[in-house]
Design a protein around this motif. Structure first.
Motif, PDB file in Angstrom:
ATOM      1  N   GLY A 135     -10.083  90.968  28.947  1.00  0.00           N
ATOM      2  CA  GLY A 135      -9.234  90.261  27.989  1.00  0.00           C
ATOM      3  C   GLY A 135      -8.066  91.128  27.552  1.00  0.00           C
ATOM      4  O   GLY A 135      -6.922  90.657  27.425  1.00  0.00           O
ATOM      5  N   ILE A 136      -8.330  92.401  27.336  1.00  0.00           N
ATOM      6  CA  ILE A 136      -7.269  93.342  26.977  1.00  0.00           C
ATOM      7  C   ILE A 136      -6.266  93.440  28.122  1.00  0.00           C
ATOM      8  O   ILE A 136      -5.055  93.425  27.908  1.00  0.00           O
ATOM      9  N   VAL A 137      -6.762  93.491  29.352  1.00  0.00           N
ATOM     10  CA  VAL A 137      -5.876  93.569  30.520  1.00  0.00           C
ATOM     11  C   VAL A 137      -5.034  92.300  30.643  1.00  0.00           C
ATOM     12  O   VAL A 137      -3.822  92.376  30.885  1.00  0.00           O
ATOM     13  N   LEU A 138      -5.647  91.149  30.457  1.00  0.00           N
ATOM     14  CA  LEU A 138      -4.904  89.893  30.556  1.00  0.00           C
ATOM     15  C   LEU A 138      -3.782  89.865  29.524  1.00  0.00           C
ATOM     16  O   LEU A 138      -2.643  89.510  29.837  1.00  0.00           O
ATOM     17  N   ASN A 139      -4.090  90.257  28.312  1.00  0.00           N
ATOM     18  CA  ASN A 139      -3.068  90.323  27.265  1.00  0.00           C
ATOM     19  C   ASN A 139      -1.976  91.327  27.638  1.00  0.00           C
ATOM     20  O   ASN A 139      -0.790  91.074  27.446  1.00  0.00           O
ATOM     21  N   TRP A 140      -2.384  92.462  28.194  1.00  0.00           N
ATOM     22  CA  TRP A 140      -1.443  93.517  28.588  1.00  0.00           C
ATOM     23  C   TRP A 140      -0.485  93.048  29.683  1.00  0.00           C
ATOM     24  O   TRP A 140       0.690  93.411  29.687  1.00  0.00           O
ATOM     25  N   LEU A 141      -0.984  92.229  30.602  1.00  0.00           N
ATOM     26  CA  LEU A 141      -0.144  91.744  31.700  1.00  0.00           C
ATOM     27  C   LEU A 141       1.068  90.965  31.184  1.00  0.00           C
ATOM     28  O   LEU A 141       2.104  90.932  31.834  1.00  0.00           O
ATOM     29  N   PHE A 142       0.912  90.331  30.037  1.00  0.00           N
ATOM     30  CA  PHE A 142       1.995  89.514  29.500  1.00  0.00           C
ATOM     31  C   PHE A 142       2.628  90.127  28.246  1.00  0.00           C
ATOM     32  O   PHE A 142       3.400  89.472  27.557  1.00  0.00           O
ATOM     33  N   ALA A 143       2.298  91.384  27.968  1.00  0.00           N
ATOM     34  CA  ALA A 143       2.842  92.060  26.792  1.00  0.00           C
ATOM     35  C   ALA A 143       4.329  92.339  26.978  1.00  0.00           C
ATOM     36  O   ALA A 143       4.786  92.666  28.071  1.00  0.00           O
ATOM     37  N   ALA A 144       5.063  92.214  25.890  1.00  0.00           N
ATOM     38  CA  ALA A 144       6.502  92.499  25.936  1.00  0.00           C
ATOM     39  C   ALA A 144       6.763  93.991  26.104  1.00  0.00           C
ATOM     40  O   ALA A 144       7.761  94.393  26.680  1.00  0.00           O
ATOM     41  N   GLU A 145       5.841  94.803  25.601  1.00  0.00           N
ATOM     42  CA  GLU A 145       6.021  96.256  25.635  1.00  0.00           C
ATOM     43  C   GLU A 145       4.828  96.907  26.323  1.00  0.00           C
ATOM     44  O   GLU A 145       3.755  97.017  25.759  1.00  0.00           O
ATOM     45  N   GLN A 146       5.020  97.351  27.552  1.00  0.00           N
ATOM     46  CA  GLN A 146       3.992  98.090  28.284  1.00  0.00           C
ATOM     47  C   GLN A 146       4.436  99.546  28.356  1.00  0.00           C
ATOM     48  O   GLN A 146       4.994  99.993  29.350  1.00  0.00           O
ATOM     49  N   THR A 147       4.181 100.262  27.291  1.00  0.00           N
ATOM     50  CA  THR A 147       4.612 101.659  27.192  1.00  0.00           C
ATOM     51  C   THR A 147       3.408 102.531  26.837  1.00  0.00           C
ATOM     52  O   THR A 147       2.399 102.025  26.351  1.00  0.00           O
ATOM     53  N   PRO A 148       3.535 103.820  27.060  1.00  0.00           N
ATOM     54  CA  PRO A 148       2.450 104.715  26.623  1.00  0.00           C
ATOM     55  C   PRO A 148       2.150 104.574  25.125  1.00  0.00           C
ATOM     56  O   PRO A 148       0.997 104.615  24.711  1.00  0.00           O
ATOM     57  N   LYS A 149       3.175 104.385  24.321  1.00  0.00           N
ATOM     58  CA  LYS A 149       2.981 104.220  22.881  1.00  0.00           C
ATOM     59  C   LYS A 149       2.170 102.949  22.575  1.00  0.00           C
ATOM     60  O   LYS A 149       1.267 102.971  21.748  1.00  0.00           O
ATOM     61  N   ALA A 150       2.470 101.858  23.257  1.00  0.00           N
ATOM     62  CA  ALA A 150       1.729 100.613  23.057  1.00  0.00           C
ATOM     63  C   ALA A 150       0.279 100.771  23.523  1.00  0.00           C
ATOM     64  O   ALA A 150      -0.646 100.265  22.870  1.00  0.00           O
ATOM     65  N   ARG A 151       0.073 101.487  24.635  1.00  0.00           N
ATOM     66  CA  ARG A 151      -1.299 101.752  25.107  1.00  0.00           C
ATOM     67  C   ARG A 151      -2.076 102.536  24.061  1.00  0.00           C
ATOM     68  O   ARG A 151      -3.234 102.238  23.776  1.00  0.00           O
TER      69      ARG A 151
END
Length: 129
Positions: free
Chosen positions: A98-114
């Protein structure tokens, strides 16, 4: 089953703390993989929604992954009976994906967001500071 699981622990994790560190690390690696191979993860999710041979094969391999890789670690580290360890393993896999699915469509995929995601898991789910 994640690509990163190829490098998983060969011996069982023995403590809650070791398991928590491993779990956080595996979530982080999975998010990085989702950034690097988004089409692979999108394919995985699309196949699971199908009622076909691919979905059945994925489910078969997920069941094996949980039984052979995750459950033994949970039994060893958290001292759970097998039936509880399997139920927890299913919940953890669902949460992870579920976290991965949300991450795939996240506006910000950055180390800080991770790091923000990992901090929430660490402090709110694992209850560790």
């Amino acid at each position: 089953p994640m690509i990163t699981e190829v490098g998983a622990h060969k011996e069982y994790l023995r403590t809650r703390e070791a398991w928590a560190r491993h779990f956080l690390s595996s979530i982080e690696k999975t998010l990085i993989e989702a950034e690097q191979y988004p089409e692979l993860y999108k394919f995985y999710f699309m196949m699971l929604l199908q009622n076909n041979e691919y979905a059945k094969r994925l489910q078969y391999h997920e069941t094996r992954y949980l039984s052979e890789r995750v459950v033994p670690h949970l039994i060893s580290a958290l001292r759970l009976p097998e039936i509880e360890a399997y139920a927890l393993a299913e919940v953890l896999l669902s949460m992870r994906m579920g976290i991965v699915l949300n991450w795939l469509f996240a506006a910000e995929q950055t180390p800080k967001a991770r790091k923000r995601i990992l901090k929430v898991i660490q402090t709110r789910i694992l209850m560790r500071r």
